[in-house]
Design a protein around this motif. Structure first.
Motif, PDB file in Angstrom:
ATOM      1  N   ALA A   1       0.846  -1.320  -0.235  1.00 14.66           N
ATOM      2  CA  ALA A   1       0.055   0.072   0.083  1.00 14.66           C
ATOM      3  C   ALA A   1       0.872   1.281  -0.111  1.00 14.66           C
ATOM      4  CB  ALA A   1      -0.907   0.149   1.023  1.00 14.66           C
ATOM      5  N   ALA A   2       1.847   0.930   1.193  1.00  8.82           N
ATOM      6  CA  ALA A   2       3.140   2.556   0.987  1.00  8.82           C
ATOM      7  C   ALA A   2       3.664   2.898  -0.633  1.00  8.82           C
ATOM      8  CB  ALA A   2       3.653   2.316   2.253  1.00  8.82           C
ATOM      9  N   GLU A   3       4.445   1.608  -0.973  1.00  9.03           N
ATOM     10  CA  GLU A   3       4.444   1.473  -2.385  1.00  9.03           C
ATOM     11  C   GLU A   3       4.349   2.018  -3.315  1.00  9.03           C
ATOM     12  OE1 GLU A   3       7.131  -2.441  -2.132  1.00  9.03           O
ATOM     13  OE2 GLU A   3       6.282  -2.525  -3.651  1.00  9.03           O
ATOM     14  N   TYR A   4       3.014   1.730  -3.542  1.00  9.73           N
ATOM     15  CA  TYR A   4       1.888   2.394  -4.342  1.00  9.73           C
ATOM     16  C   TYR A   4       0.809   3.356  -4.439  1.00  9.73           C
ATOM     17  CZ  TYR A   4       3.654  -2.168  -6.751  1.00  9.73           C
ATOM     18  OH  TYR A   4       4.377  -2.686  -7.803  1.00  9.73           O
ATOM     19  N   ASN A   5       1.395   3.635  -3.347  1.00  6.78           N
ATOM     20  CA  ASN A   5       0.414   4.443  -2.551  1.00  6.78           C
ATOM     21  C   ASN A   5      -1.081   4.866  -2.384  1.00  6.78           C
ATOM     22  OD1 ASN A   5       0.576   7.629  -1.041  1.00  6.78           O
ATOM     23  ND2 ASN A   5       0.536   8.218  -3.419  1.00  6.78           N
ATOM     24  N   ALA A   6      -1.224   3.594  -2.396  1.00  7.25           N
ATOM     25  CA  ALA A   6      -2.830   3.038  -1.753  1.00  7.25           C
ATOM     26  C   ALA A   6      -3.365   3.575  -0.564  1.00  7.25           C
ATOM     27  CB  ALA A   6      -2.516   1.763  -2.372  1.00  7.25           C
TER      28      ALA A   6
ATOM     29  N   LYS B   1      -2.416  -1.933  -7.143  1.00  9.83           N
ATOM     30  CA  LYS B   1      -1.391  -0.883  -7.594  1.00  9.83           C
ATOM     31  C   LYS B   1      -2.042  -0.402  -8.801  1.00  9.83           C
ATOM     32  CE  LYS B   1       2.066  -4.665  -7.615  1.00  9.83           C
ATOM     33  NZ  LYS B   1       2.711  -6.088  -8.809  1.00  9.83           N
ATOM     34  N   GLU B   2      -3.365  -1.161  -8.956  1.00  9.32           N
ATOM     35  CA  GLU B   2      -3.651  -0.045 -10.224  1.00  9.32           C
ATOM     36  C   GLU B   2      -4.849   0.710  -9.548  1.00  9.32           C
ATOM     37  OE1 GLU B   2      -5.392  -3.016 -13.296  1.00  9.32           O
ATOM     38  OE2 GLU B   2      -3.465  -3.571 -13.479  1.00  9.32           O
ATOM     39  N   ASN B   3      -6.160   0.841  -8.425  1.00 14.54           N
ATOM     40  CA  ASN B   3      -6.794   1.215  -8.599  1.00 14.54           C
ATOM     41  C   ASN B   3      -6.545   1.775  -6.980  1.00 14.54           C
ATOM     42  OD1 ASN B   3      -8.006  -1.550  -9.516  1.00 14.54           O
ATOM     43  ND2 ASN B   3      -9.871   0.053  -9.669  1.00 14.54           N
ATOM     44  N   LYS B   4      -5.693   1.572  -6.301  1.00 14.89           N
ATOM     45  CA  LYS B   4      -5.285   2.662  -5.155  1.00 14.89           C
ATOM     46  C   LYS B   4      -5.971   2.170  -3.701  1.00 14.89           C
ATOM     47  CE  LYS B   4      -1.631   4.212  -8.104  1.00 14.89           C
ATOM     48  NZ  LYS B   4      -0.564   3.383  -7.886  1.00 14.89           N
TER      49      LYS B   4
ATOM     50  N   GLU C   1     -13.038   8.065   0.402  1.00 18.91           N
ATOM     51  CA  GLU C   1     -12.683   7.967  -0.306  1.00 18.91           C
ATOM     52  C   GLU C   1     -12.917   6.274  -1.047  1.00 18.91           C
ATOM     53  OE1 GLU C   1      -8.448   8.955  -0.289  1.00 18.91           O
ATOM     54  OE2 GLU C   1      -9.172   9.716   1.454  1.00 18.91           O
ATOM     55  N   ALA C   2     -12.504   5.848   0.080  1.00 19.18           N
ATOM     56  CA  ALA C   2     -12.425   3.983  -0.408  1.00 19.18           C
ATOM     57  C   ALA C   2     -13.787   3.581  -1.180  1.00 19.18           C
ATOM     58  CB  ALA C   2     -12.483   2.696   0.939  1.00 19.18           C
ATOM     59  N   ALA C   3     -14.749   4.032  -0.154  1.00 22.63           N
ATOM     60  CA  ALA C   3     -16.180   3.899  -1.095  1.00 22.63           C
ATOM     61  C   ALA C   3     -16.273   4.516  -2.713  1.00 22.63           C
ATOM     62  CB  ALA C   3     -17.415   4.245  -0.747  1.00 22.63           C
ATOM     63  N   THR C   4     -15.810   5.074  -2.967  1.00 19.56           N
ATOM     64  CA  THR C   4     -16.005   5.951  -4.273  1.00 19.56           C
ATOM     65  C   THR C   4     -15.243   4.822  -4.965  1.00 19.56           C
ATOM     66  OG1 THR C   4     -15.777   7.825  -3.967  1.00 19.56           O
ATOM     67  CG2 THR C   4     -14.522   8.056  -5.454  1.00 19.56           C
ATOM     68  N   ILE C   5     -13.916   4.305  -4.642  1.00 12.20           N
ATOM     69  CA  ILE C   5     -12.534   3.160  -5.357  1.00 12.20           C
ATOM     70  C   ILE C   5     -13.410   2.039  -5.864  1.00 12.20           C
ATOM     71  CG2 ILE C   5     -10.691   2.031  -5.413  1.00 12.20           C
ATOM     72  CD1 ILE C   5      -9.713   4.330  -3.331  1.00 12.20           C
ATOM     73  N   LEU C   6     -14.274   1.919  -4.717  1.00 10.80           N
ATOM     74  CA  LEU C   6     -14.762  -0.058  -4.553  1.00 10.80           C
ATOM     75  C   LEU C   6     -15.970   0.155  -5.783  1.00 10.80           C
ATOM     76  CD1 LEU C   6     -14.387  -0.630  -0.938  1.00 10.80           C
ATOM     77  CD2 LEU C   6     -13.242  -2.368  -2.646  1.00 10.80           C
ATOM     78  N   ASN C   7     -16.392   1.365  -5.541  1.00 10.08           N
ATOM     79  CA  ASN C   7     -17.799   1.284  -6.608  1.00 10.08           C
ATOM     80  C   ASN C   7     -17.683   1.432  -7.885  1.00 10.08           C
ATOM     81  OD1 ASN C   7     -19.564   1.171  -4.199  1.00 10.08           O
ATOM     82  ND2 ASN C   7     -19.757   3.917  -3.762  1.00 10.08           N
ATOM     83  N   ALA C   8     -16.381   1.750  -8.344  1.00 12.55           N
ATOM     84  CA  ALA C   8     -16.412   1.957  -9.397  1.00 12.55           C
ATOM     85  C   ALA C   8     -15.503   1.160 -10.211  1.00 12.55           C
ATOM     86  CB  ALA C   8     -14.850   3.022 -10.419  1.00 12.55           C
ATOM     87  N   ILE C   9     -15.224  -0.110  -9.416  1.00 15.08           N
ATOM     88  CA  ILE C   9     -14.366  -1.679  -9.723  1.00 15.08           C
ATOM     89  C   ILE C   9     -15.582  -2.631 -10.596  1.00 15.08           C
ATOM     90  CG2 ILE C   9     -13.648  -3.582  -9.068  1.00 15.08           C
ATOM     91  CD1 ILE C   9     -12.258  -1.606  -6.395  1.00 15.08           C
TER      92      ILE C   9
ATOM     93  N   PHE D   1      -6.205 -10.459  -7.173  1.00  9.48           N
ATOM     94  CA  PHE D   1      -6.901  -9.906  -7.457  1.00  9.48           C
ATOM     95  C   PHE D   1      -6.602  -8.198  -6.032  1.00  9.48           C
ATOM     96  CE2 PHE D   1     -11.209  -7.864  -5.611  1.00  9.48           C
ATOM     97  CZ  PHE D   1     -11.860  -7.419  -6.920  1.00  9.48           C
ATOM     98  N   THR D   2      -6.021  -8.460  -4.926  1.00  7.37           N
ATOM     99  CA  THR D   2      -5.932  -7.576  -4.136  1.00  7.37           C
ATOM    100  C   THR D   2      -4.639  -6.754  -4.408  1.00  7.37           C
ATOM    101  OG1 THR D   2      -5.127  -9.287  -2.721  1.00  7.37           O
ATOM    102  CG2 THR D   2      -7.342  -7.871  -1.641  1.00  7.37           C
ATOM    103  N   GLU D   3      -3.629  -7.482  -5.252  1.00  7.04           N
ATOM    104  CA  GLU D   3      -2.716  -7.321  -5.709  1.00  7.04           C
ATOM    105  C   GLU D   3      -2.852  -6.219  -6.593  1.00  7.04           C
ATOM    106  OE1 GLU D   3       0.571 -10.612  -4.480  1.00  7.04           O
ATOM    107  OE2 GLU D   3       0.467  -9.701  -6.894  1.00  7.04           O
TER     108      GLU D   3
END
Ligand code: PMP
Ligand code: GLN
Length: 378
Positions: free
Chosen positions: A20-25, A335-338, A370-378, A329-331
């Motif tokens: 998470a830190a490496e990919y700024n997620a 990386k991609e969805n942060k 913020e998390a929900a915005t990302i999850l809703n777009a997946i 999936f989590t990786e």
């Protein structure tokens, strides 16, 4: 070969937090709050340091702290653990679990655990020559079939480890579960480690049925608690163990050599802070509100929600979104969805993958949005 644990790799919590830190997620993987603990508690630690409580605490812990732990347990469960002989303050729950296992597991002993299981149980058992006997629990309710447990008991079975509220599923044991467990342990002369670190994080007006409430069970149990979960300071690594005197004597024989005692100023502060029961009695309400905010925010997402009755975790089923393994999936999401979450197959003995991931909702409402915005777009 020098390794004693050939199959053990780095804990998923370390792996995902690093990624998470490496990919700024956004890090909803490892379980820790991203809000502050009560300034009063911080103040009490500062005061204890300034007042000079900076040398070794007594080996089983500060007596004042053991006394309030005893009062708290009596208040909640109507069971008195004697502060002198039945309570030890530990460096978090992890050390308490390790110490209890070290104290009782001999070569060839079998220990039953329920999977998905918190990751420290099996390696600790195996380190002392014990054999882990896993029983797989299934979504959506993760309930125990006590007949199945009975079938797994052999003359070598020494220990059953339970964890309610349960990490990662958020399921809880009912009174009936505890009674069934009690019957089995008495009948088969077994010991129990009851991992109750989420004792105060339980929802929907449900009751936490601590092993302390059941006389025959409490007599045979090490009950494990963590202040980190209860007071939003996981980094302090403070917890405790309750056990009947004969078990606690064995526990302390190990405790004195793997840590001796844990840090003094935190103990002084917690002793004072625990005198106000509201400091922990408000927790169900606080975390239920977080769970409900989060679930409302993601209700239109493509994830299937698995009901959480306790802990600060929510399991999400992604089987209708992707056929990747939960690890892939989590990786990819990190990386991609942060957004970083925990693949739950790692908690199963043979890494059985039920396409479920674990989200930690011990976060500010802003982070949850913020998390929900990302999850809703997946
Ligand atoms: N048991 C369970 C079920 C946990 O989730 C955790 C950590 N979150 C622990 C034990 C360890 O707690 P601590 O951080 O106090 O060592
Ligand atoms: N218990 C925390 C969790 O389940 C993590 C603790 C740790 O990192 N060891 O996420």
């Amino acid at each position: 070969m020098i390794t004693k644990l050939p199959n053990v790799t780095t804990s998923i919590f370390a792996v995902m937090s690093k990624m998470a830190a490496e990919y700024n997620a956004l890090n909803l993987s490892q379980g820790f709050p991203n809000f502050k603990s009560d300034p009063l508690l911080i103040e009490l630690v500062n005061k204890a340091m300034k007042d000079g409580f900076n040398q070794y605490a007594p080996m089983p812990g500060d007596l004042g702290l053991r006394e309030v732990i005893s009062e708290k347990t009596n208040l909640l469960h109507k069971k008195v653990y004697h502060p002198d002989t039945e309570i030890t303050v530990t460096a978090g729950a992890t050390q308490a679990i390790f110490t209890a296992i070290a104290a009782i597991i001999n070569k060839g002993d079998e220990a039953i655990i329920f999977t998905p299981a918190y990751d420290c149980y099996a390696p600790s058992i195996e380190l002392f020559g014990g054999k882990t006997i896993p029983i797989q629990l299934k979504a959506p309710f993760y309930q125990v079939n006590w007949q199945e447990v009975e079938h797994k008991i052999t003359p070598n079975t020494k220990l059953i480890i339970i964890n309610s509220p349960h990490n990662p599923s958020g399921s809880i044991f009912s009174e009936e579960d505890m009674l069934q467990l009690q019957e089995l342990v008495v009948k088969n002369n077994l010991l129990v480690i009851s991992d109750e670190v989420y004792e105060h994080i339980i929802f929907d007006n449900l009751t936490h049925f601590s092993a302390a409430r059941f006389p025959e069970l409490s007599y045979r149990s090490f009950i494990i608690a963590s202040f980190g979960k209860t007071f939003h300071n996981t980094g302090w690594k403070m917890g405790y163990c309750l056990a009947s005197e004969n078990l606690m004597n064995e526990f302390k024989k190990v405790h004195q050599f793997n840590v001796f005692s844990v840090n003094s100023p935190m103990q002084k502060a917690l002793a004072e802070y625990l005198k106000t029961p509201e400091n922990y009695l408000n927790l169900p309400h606080f975390y239920q509100a977080k769970r409900d905010v989060f679930l409302e925010l993601i209700k239109n997402s493509r994830f299937k929600i698995i009901p959480s009755k306790g802990t600060y975790f929510q399991m999400l089923d992604f089987s209708e979104i992707s056929q990747e393994s939960d690890i892939q999936f989590t990786e990819r999401l990190t990386k991609e969805n942060k957004i970083a979450m925990i693949p739950t197959s790692v908690f199963n003995t043979h890494k059985e993958d039920f396409k479920q991931i674990r989200v930690c909702f011990a976060k500010t409402d802003e982070t949850l949005k913020e998390a929900a915005t990302i999850l809703n777009a997946i």
